[in-house]
Scaffold this motif. Structure first.
Motif, short mmCIF file in Angstrom:
data_model
loop_
_atom_site.label_atom_id
_atom_site.label_comp_id
_atom_site.label_asym_id
_atom_site.label_seq_id
_atom_site.Cartn_x
_atom_site.Cartn_y
_atom_site.Cartn_z
N THR A 1 -6.03 -6.70 -0.87
CA THR A 1 -6.88 -7.76 -0.19
C THR A 1 -6.75 -8.87 -1.01
O THR A 1 -7.65 -10.00 -0.70
CB THR A 1 -8.09 -6.98 -0.22
OG1 THR A 1 -8.82 -6.78 -1.35
CG2 THR A 1 -8.10 -5.83 0.85
N THR B 1 1.37 1.80 11.09
CA THR B 1 0.02 2.70 10.45
C THR B 1 0.66 3.76 11.32
O THR B 1 1.57 4.23 12.00
CB THR B 1 -0.83 2.24 11.23
OG1 THR B 1 -0.72 2.60 12.86
CG2 THR B 1 -1.42 0.79 11.02
N CYS C 1 -5.27 3.46 7.78
CA CYS C 1 -5.71 3.44 9.29
C CYS C 1 -6.44 4.92 9.55
O CYS C 1 -6.77 5.61 8.52
CB CYS C 1 -4.44 3.64 10.06
SG CYS C 1 -3.32 5.00 9.81
N TYR D 1 4.80 -4.20 9.60
CA TYR D 1 3.48 -3.55 9.70
C TYR D 1 3.67 -2.24 10.27
O TYR D 1 4.12 -1.97 11.35
CB TYR D 1 2.69 -4.62 10.60
CG TYR D 1 1.08 -4.07 10.77
CD1 TYR D 1 0.37 -3.61 9.80
CD2 TYR D 1 0.88 -3.60 12.11
CE1 TYR D 1 -0.68 -3.33 10.04
CE2 TYR D 1 -0.50 -3.32 12.32
CZ TYR D 1 -1.30 -3.00 11.65
OH TYR D 1 -2.63 -2.59 11.65
N LEU E 1 -0.71 0.38 6.60
CA LEU E 1 -1.91 -0.03 5.82
C LEU E 1 -2.83 1.24 6.06
O LEU E 1 -2.41 2.12 6.96
CB LEU E 1 -2.41 -1.12 6.67
CG LEU E 1 -1.67 -2.43 5.97
CD1 LEU E 1 -2.44 -3.72 6.77
CD2 LEU E 1 -1.49 -2.61 4.73
N GLN F 1 -7.28 -3.92 7.97
CA GLN F 1 -5.83 -4.23 8.36
C GLN F 1 -5.49 -5.82 8.42
O GLN F 1 -4.59 -6.42 7.76
CB GLN F 1 -5.40 -3.31 9.64
CG GLN F 1 -5.37 -1.83 9.28
CD GLN F 1 -5.71 -1.05 10.55
OE1 GLN F 1 -5.80 -1.75 11.56
NE2 GLN F 1 -5.61 -0.15 10.24
N ILE G 1 -5.97 -7.80 5.16
CA ILE G 1 -4.86 -7.34 4.09
C ILE G 1 -3.52 -8.06 4.83
O ILE G 1 -2.98 -8.82 4.10
CB ILE G 1 -4.30 -5.75 4.12
CG1 ILE G 1 -5.56 -5.08 3.26
CG2 ILE G 1 -3.00 -5.84 3.40
CD1 ILE G 1 -5.27 -3.81 3.11
N ALA H 1 3.95 -3.47 4.74
CA ALA H 1 2.58 -3.32 4.90
C ALA H 1 2.00 -2.27 5.96
O ALA H 1 1.84 -2.06 7.05
CB ALA H 1 1.76 -4.46 5.62
N CYS I 1 1.06 -1.22 -0.10
CA CYS I 1 0.00 0.01 0.05
C CYS I 1 0.76 1.47 0.02
O CYS I 1 1.20 1.96 0.84
CB CYS I 1 -1.06 -0.02 1.11
SG CYS I 1 -2.10 -1.30 1.33
#
Length: 439
Positions: free
Chosen positions: A321, A389, A340, A387, A338, A368, A371, A336, A268
């Motif tokens: 997704t 955000t 948020c 990961y 993502l 999230q 994904i 990732a 992303c």
């Protein structure tokens, strides 16, 4: 101020674009300033300050207006409400603007926008506020702590309550105050092309204030420029705008990561900051593929890739997704970062606090997880899943990682860090997850 263009009219257009038309505030302000770049610096500074300040303090401004208006704020015409809000902001936060000028200009705006019949109302409310500002009744921090903080920092009450529960009242207030501190622009230097000290000296010769970021030699905070695209180093791609906490995604991912022929997939990626940073850190050691959902987002990444001259980065449109069989077990590193709730960047995107809802946070946390359950399959044995955000909610951060580790026991958590907005950076969460090597 310019005789041809009324800056207050442009402020009103920005406020209406955000409140009535649903535009994001930072985009509305930037587009307006780009369109009227020829205006004097004083006018552009006025437009930026009043529009951003009015949006940022909307709850407080409406609280004040309610005490002097017989018409409920929510029942007002959007134009009249925006005129009053921006007028009250000037009365309370711009000492250089005389009260009489604020009231007179607000009346003129009402007339030119087709509301001559309401000019008396606008004039009466603003002049009454100007005369009686010392008599305003504020909620007590002792007996009404949530409402008092909500009004003082223009945070919705439910969100204020949530921060209080998660961080405690004292830390929450500190975070709210940090949202109002002046935000310098954080930039990262492509050290493969220029030495940071050379860039610093070059910027300073053009009157730009440069403050090195502590602990990250390639990062600076800059102030005193008019437009980024007028800085040669930015246009040449030597500088990239990126917050310190965001930089830590690539830097953390590559700690103790060695070897050649590395491949990273950013699922992303728009507008491409982390992908470009990773590609620059890789150099000849590896390559990066940056993906996002739409052609528009892919074009944003591509524009930044071209500006920065990054050759080991390719861009592709893909829905994160949806599982991509061609990528199964192919990546040494998956980024990732993502979608948020964005509560960590309220300081620079102020209208986020008005748009988010408890339901939206729940929906985002579920997205999230969806994904993560897909993209984890792209990580090689011994590879890394980063990961991240730009928010501070536990559902989207720590709770999601706990869920992931339970759902995917083949991964282990190596490091995690929650950056909070009062630490001199954006609120940001990073978790480094490692797929265990096959036996």
């Amino acid at each position: 101020m310019s005789e041809q263009i009324n800056p207050r009219s442009l402020v009103l257009d920005i406020l209406l674009a955000v409140e009535r038309d649903g535009e994001f505030s930072h985009i509305a302000v930037r587009q307006m300033l780009d369109k009227y770049r020829y205006l004097p610096h004083r006018d552009r500074a006025f437009i930026k300050r009043v529009s951003e300040g009015t949006i940022e303090r909307q709850i407080e401004l409406d609280y004040i207006i309610r005490q002097f208006s017989k018409i409920r704020v929510k029942k007002m015409k959007p134009v009249i409400r925006a005129i009053l809000e921006s007028g009250v902001y000037q009365l309370f936060y711009m000492d250089a603007v005389p009260d009489s000028a604020v009231c007179n200009e607000a009346v003129k705006l009402a007339v030119t926008r087709g509301f001559a019949g309401l000019k008396g109302f606008v004039n009466g409310v603003l002049r009454s506020i100007a005369r009686n500002r010392e008599q305003i009744c504020w909620p007590s921090p002792d007996t009404e702590p949530v409402q008092a903080a909500s009004v003082r920092y223009s945070m919705p009450e439910w969100l204020t309550e949530r921060f209080f529960r998660q961080f405690g009242r004292e830390r929450s207030i500190h975070i709210f105050e940090s949202f109002y501190q002046k935000h310098s622009t954080c930039v990262r230097v492509d050290t493969a092309r220029r030495k940071p000290e050379e860039v610093k000296k070059s910027l300073e010769t053009r009157g730009i204030t440069v403050t090195p970021a502590e602990g990250i030699p390639e990062a600076f905070w800059i102030d005193g420029y008019d437009a980024l695209d007028e800085i040669p180093e930015f246009e040449e791609g030597i500088l990239y705008v990126q917050d310190i906490s965001s930089m830590m995604v690539a830097k953390t991912a590559l700690e103790n990561c060695s070897g050649d022929g590395l491949f990273a997939l950013d699922v992303c990626a728009a507008p491409g900051g982390k992908s470009i940073h990773m590609a620059q850190l890789f150099g000849e050691r590896g390559r990066v593929e940056a993906r996002d959902l739409t052609e528009y987002k892919a074009e944003l990444i591509e524009e930044n890739r071209e500006r920065c001259g990054v050759e080991n980065l390719c861009v592709r449109v893909w829905d994160a997704t949806v599982f991509d069989p061609s990528m199964e077990g192919a990546a040494d590193l998956v980024i990732a970062d993502l979608p948020c709730s964005g509560l960590g960047v309220i300081g620079s995107k102020t209208d986020i606090k008005y748009r988010v809802t408890p339901e939206k946070i729940g929906e985002l946390a579920a997205l999230q997880r969806q994904i993560l359950s897909v993209v984890c399959r792209y990580v090689k044995d011994g590879g890394i899943l980063m990961y991240s955000t730009c928010t501070v909610t536990e559902e989207e951060n720590q709770e999601n990682v706990a869920w992931f580790l339970q759902s995917c026991p083949e991964f282990s958590l190596e490091t995690e860090r929650q950056y909070l907005p009062d630490e001199g950076c954006d609120g940001f969460y990073i978790a480094k997850l490692v797929r265990k090597a096959a036996l």
